[in-house]
Design a protein around this motif. Sequence first.
Motif, PDB file in Angstrom:
ATOM      1  N   ALA A 272      34.459  33.375   4.543  1.00 35.09           N
ATOM      2  CA  ALA A 272      34.188  34.056   3.274  1.00 35.09           C
ATOM      3  C   ALA A 272      33.027  35.015   3.480  1.00 35.09           C
ATOM      4  O   ALA A 272      32.126  34.767   4.285  1.00 35.09           O
ATOM      5  N   LEU A 273      33.061  36.120   2.748  1.00 33.32           N
ATOM      6  CA  LEU A 273      31.995  37.111   2.792  1.00 33.32           C
ATOM      7  C   LEU A 273      31.128  37.004   1.544  1.00 33.32           C
ATOM      8  O   LEU A 273      31.635  36.731   0.450  1.00 33.32           O
ATOM      9  N   SER A 274      29.822  37.219   1.697  1.00 33.69           N
ATOM     10  CA  SER A 274      28.936  37.218   0.544  1.00 33.69           C
ATOM     11  C   SER A 274      29.268  38.401  -0.355  1.00 33.69           C
ATOM     12  O   SER A 274      29.961  39.346   0.051  1.00 33.69           O
ATOM     13  N   GLY A 275      28.779  38.365  -1.582  1.00 32.98           N
ATOM     14  CA  GLY A 275      29.091  39.414  -2.544  1.00 32.98           C
ATOM     15  C   GLY A 275      28.668  40.799  -2.096  1.00 32.98           C
ATOM     16  O   GLY A 275      29.354  41.784  -2.369  1.00 32.98           O
ATOM     17  N   ASP A 276      27.547  40.879  -1.365  1.00 36.78           N
ATOM     18  CA  ASP A 276      27.081  42.184  -0.892  1.00 36.78           C
ATOM     19  C   ASP A 276      27.617  42.519   0.496  1.00 36.78           C
ATOM     20  O   ASP A 276      27.316  43.579   1.042  1.00 36.78           O
ATOM     21  N   GLY A 277      28.415  41.611   1.077  1.00 39.42           N
ATOM     22  CA  GLY A 277      29.002  41.858   2.387  1.00 39.42           C
ATOM     23  C   GLY A 277      28.046  41.706   3.543  1.00 39.42           C
ATOM     24  O   GLY A 277      28.408  41.952   4.698  1.00 39.42           O
ATOM     25  N   ALA A 278      26.795  41.284   3.299  1.00 41.06           N
ATOM     26  CA  ALA A 278      25.800  41.187   4.363  1.00 41.06           C
ATOM     27  C   ALA A 278      25.961  39.919   5.193  1.00 41.06           C
ATOM     28  O   ALA A 278      25.520  39.875   6.345  1.00 41.06           O
ATOM     29  N   ARG A 279      26.566  38.875   4.640  1.00 38.52           N
ATOM     30  CA  ARG A 279      26.718  37.613   5.339  1.00 38.52           C
ATOM     31  C   ARG A 279      28.185  37.217   5.425  1.00 38.52           C
ATOM     32  O   ARG A 279      28.961  37.403   4.484  1.00 38.52           O
ATOM     33  N   LEU A 280      28.536  36.660   6.572  1.00 41.83           N
ATOM     34  CA  LEU A 280      29.852  36.072   6.797  1.00 41.83           C
ATOM     35  C   LEU A 280      29.666  34.577   6.971  1.00 41.83           C
ATOM     36  O   LEU A 280      28.860  34.144   7.797  1.00 41.83           O
ATOM     37  N   TYR A 281      30.404  33.785   6.196  1.00 43.57           N
ATOM     38  CA  TYR A 281      30.324  32.328   6.280  1.00 43.57           C
ATOM     39  C   TYR A 281      31.613  31.791   6.893  1.00 43.57           C
ATOM     40  O   TYR A 281      32.717  32.186   6.501  1.00 43.57           O
ATOM     41  N   ALA A 282      31.461  30.881   7.855  1.00 47.24           N
ATOM     42  CA  ALA A 282      32.611  30.287   8.546  1.00 47.24           C
ATOM     43  C   ALA A 282      32.507  28.778   8.493  1.00 47.24           C
ATOM     44  O   ALA A 282      31.509  28.198   8.943  1.00 47.24           O
ATOM     45  N   LEU A 283      33.533  28.134   7.943  1.00 43.98           N
ATOM     46  CA  LEU A 283      33.559  26.680   7.845  1.00 43.98           C
ATOM     47  C   LEU A 283      34.171  26.125   9.122  1.00 43.98           C
ATOM     48  O   LEU A 283      35.348  26.336   9.410  1.00 43.98           O
ATOM     49  N   SER A 284      33.366  25.409   9.900  1.00 38.83           N
ATOM     50  CA  SER A 284      33.798  24.885  11.187  1.00 38.83           C
ATOM     51  C   SER A 284      34.199  23.419  11.080  1.00 38.83           C
ATOM     52  O   SER A 284      33.710  22.686  10.212  1.00 38.83           O
ATOM     53  N   ARG A 285      35.068  22.997  12.000  1.00 38.72           N
ATOM     54  CA  ARG A 285      35.502  21.600  12.028  1.00 38.72           C
ATOM     55  C   ARG A 285      34.390  20.654  12.476  1.00 38.72           C
ATOM     56  O   ARG A 285      34.590  19.429  12.461  1.00 38.72           O
ATOM     57  N   ASP A 286      33.232  21.163  12.865  1.00 39.35           N
ATOM     58  CA  ASP A 286      32.121  20.275  13.186  1.00 39.35           C
ATOM     59  C   ASP A 286      31.310  19.943  11.937  1.00 39.35           C
ATOM     60  O   ASP A 286      30.184  19.475  12.030  1.00 39.35           O
ATOM     61  N   SER A 287      31.911  20.205  10.751  1.00 39.62           N
ATOM     62  CA  SER A 287      31.284  19.905   9.461  1.00 39.62           C
ATOM     63  C   SER A 287      30.015  20.726   9.239  1.00 39.62           C
ATOM     64  O   SER A 287      28.993  20.216   8.763  1.00 39.62           O
ATOM     65  N   PRO A 331      25.093  15.373   4.175  1.00 37.35           N
ATOM     66  CA  PRO A 331      25.629  14.058   4.564  1.00 37.35           C
ATOM     67  C   PRO A 331      27.014  13.755   3.989  1.00 37.35           C
ATOM     68  O   PRO A 331      27.767  12.982   4.576  1.00 37.35           O
ATOM     69  N   LYS A 332      27.356  14.377   2.857  1.00 31.57           N
ATOM     70  CA  LYS A 332      28.652  14.103   2.236  1.00 31.57           C
ATOM     71  C   LYS A 332      29.702  15.176   2.538  1.00 31.57           C
ATOM     72  O   LYS A 332      30.776  15.164   1.956  1.00 31.57           O
ATOM     73  N   PHE A 333      29.356  16.091   3.424  1.00 36.25           N
ATOM     74  CA  PHE A 333      30.282  17.152   3.789  1.00 36.25           C
ATOM     75  C   PHE A 333      30.882  16.857   5.157  1.00 36.25           C
ATOM     76  O   PHE A 333      30.185  16.857   6.173  1.00 36.25           O
ATOM     77  N   HIS A 334      32.205  16.597   5.188  1.00 32.43           N
ATOM     78  CA  HIS A 334      32.909  16.315   6.438  1.00 32.43           C
ATOM     79  C   HIS A 334      34.221  17.104   6.456  1.00 32.43           C
ATOM     80  O   HIS A 334      35.039  16.973   5.544  1.00 32.43           O
ATOM     81  N   ALA A 335      34.398  17.902   7.484  1.00 29.47           N
ATOM     82  CA  ALA A 335      35.615  18.707   7.623  1.00 29.47           C
ATOM     83  C   ALA A 335      36.448  18.168   8.778  1.00 29.47           C
ATOM     84  O   ALA A 335      36.482  18.738   9.862  1.00 29.47           O
ATOM     85  N   THR A 336      37.098  17.054   8.552  1.00 25.15           N
ATOM     86  CA  THR A 336      37.893  16.419   9.596  1.00 25.15           C
ATOM     87  C   THR A 336      39.330  16.914   9.616  1.00 25.15           C
ATOM     88  O   THR A 336      40.110  16.509  10.477  1.00 25.15           O
ATOM     89  N   SER A 337      39.695  17.774   8.691  1.00 22.26           N
ATOM     90  CA  SER A 337      41.057  18.291   8.596  1.00 22.26           C
ATOM     91  C   SER A 337      41.017  19.789   8.335  1.00 22.26           C
ATOM     92  O   SER A 337      40.076  20.314   7.735  1.00 22.26           O
ATOM     93  N   PHE A 338      42.056  20.502   8.784  1.00 22.76           N
ATOM     94  CA  PHE A 338      42.138  21.931   8.527  1.00 22.76           C
ATOM     95  C   PHE A 338      42.506  22.225   7.078  1.00 22.76           C
ATOM     96  O   PHE A 338      42.517  23.379   6.660  1.00 22.76           O
ATOM     97  N   LEU A 355      28.274  28.686  -2.531  1.00 25.34           N
ATOM     98  CA  LEU A 355      29.392  28.327  -1.673  1.00 25.34           C
ATOM     99  C   LEU A 355      29.901  26.955  -2.085  1.00 25.34           C
ATOM    100  O   LEU A 355      29.122  25.986  -2.112  1.00 25.34           O
ATOM    101  N   ALA A 356      31.189  26.862  -2.417  1.00 28.68           N
ATOM    102  CA  ALA A 356      31.805  25.582  -2.735  1.00 28.68           C
ATOM    103  C   ALA A 356      32.647  25.153  -1.539  1.00 28.68           C
ATOM    104  O   ALA A 356      33.541  25.890  -1.107  1.00 28.68           O
ATOM    105  N   VAL A 357      32.357  23.984  -1.002  1.00 28.00           N
ATOM    106  CA  VAL A 357      33.027  23.501   0.199  1.00 28.00           C
ATOM    107  C   VAL A 357      33.676  22.161  -0.097  1.00 28.00           C
ATOM    108  O   VAL A 357      33.053  21.272  -0.684  1.00 28.00           O
ATOM    109  N   GLY A 358      34.934  22.027   0.294  1.00 24.07           N
ATOM    110  CA  GLY A 358      35.604  20.748   0.144  1.00 24.07           C
ATOM    111  C   GLY A 358      35.138  19.773   1.205  1.00 24.07           C
ATOM    112  O   GLY A 358      34.350  20.113   2.093  1.00 24.07           O
ATOM    113  N   SER A 359      35.611  18.537   1.141  1.00 21.37           N
ATOM    114  CA  SER A 359      35.233  17.530   2.114  1.00 21.37           C
ATOM    115  C   SER A 359      36.362  16.530   2.274  1.00 21.37           C
ATOM    116  O   SER A 359      37.092  16.245   1.325  1.00 21.37           O
ATOM    117  N   SER A 360      36.505  16.024   3.484  1.00 24.37           N
ATOM    118  CA  SER A 360      37.529  15.012   3.743  1.00 24.37           C
ATOM    119  C   SER A 360      37.276  13.734   2.973  1.00 24.37           C
ATOM    120  O   SER A 360      38.182  12.908   2.811  1.00 24.37           O
TER     121      SER A 360
END
Length: 412
Positions: A272-287, A331-338, A355-360
């Motif tokens: 996802a890109l920030s509103g001003d386009g200055a930052r790129l956020y990448a959700l990795s499988r390493d949580s 501590p409650k954020f785990h990305a164990t699945s795609f 940023l809203a991030v899901g969790s396994s």
Amino acid sequence: MPEDCHQFSSPSLPFCTASCNTNTLVAIGDEDGSITLLESAKDGKPPFTQAHISFRTHSNAVMDLAFSSDDLLLSTASGDQTAHVIDMQTQRTKYVMAGHMSSVKQVCFQPNNDNVIATSSRDGTVQLWDLRCKGSEGAIQDLRIPLEPGLSSRGISDQHKVTYATVYNTIAGAHTDRQPLGTSQNAANTTRDVSLKGENPARRGDVSITALSFLPAGRSHLLLTASEASTCVKLWDIRSRPSRRGPAVAVSTTKQPDSHSRHRHFGINSIALSGDGARLYALSRDSTVYAYSTNHLILGTAPEFSATSSRHRYGSESKEGLGPLYGFRHPKFHATSFYVKMSLRKPVGDKPEMLAVGSSDGCPVLFPTDETFLKLARSDPRDDDEDATPASTPPTHRPAPEDPQAASPPPA
């Protein structure tokens, strides 16, 4: 709150969501191939607990959704190996994009141009479509599901003509490892591929493209992609065409986080890109959600960032970008699945960007993107373990690779 919860009447699991750009409706795609629209406004009619409308457009799961800028079109990506463009005024499929050889994972419109659509697939390709190009005519059957009580729950079959769109550009093997045969990394990939039960043998060497996004208007000729194979983000110039002399070459590729290079690679679920386009956020499988500087995607001169510059040639050498500036963890954020995804809430009124991030674990986590909230934190000694992946520091200080640090939001 009970009124903030929607309970689906069917047993189909929801797979993806997309919010409208001009109103408060939210679209939800499920594993049955259906799409449901919900009214998210607090006092909206019908309430969030009831479906606004529902219709089925695919024979397999809907993996991703994207609205056009005016919300008149909805593009869908599906496990049936096709992507559709739906006319939201009639809820009928208007265009079919059938060119991938496996499940379509992502779909997005080009900013300021709702005629150009990018799709990515498990087959390892990215395809670009222009709805203005002449396509072939055909028929398709949609299933409209009435929501009024007393009507048949089987729905109404609706067969009509559609246009099968034409691909005008393809990036094949966008994240496929280009190492020579016989290397240890290639052998590891082969072992992983053979272990995929039920996979088409012709597709076993492919690396699924799990995320893609255009840069904002002004730079929308540049496309970002990420994959299941590593935490590398690639940048492509869609104005260029592949060379017959060899495979497509990205404009640039970001560095892996230091810990991934030392231990093992983790794929990326979404970007996802920030509103001003200055930052790129990448959700990795390493949580971890890694934050990159958009201006650091390419080191040195970057004429590709100019909308008036000459286009990048795929035959030229790919440049190198920097790795992440810092990362978000909880501590409650785990990305164990795609299937774990991420979304960015744009700032509205007095509500900041989040940023809203899901969790396994079934516990969504919110991260503030305002970098004044970040604090330095020494990496845990346990980061030397094989599965540990420390993030880098905030942009105020970039340590040497031997001295990684982590940034985390303040405690709630």
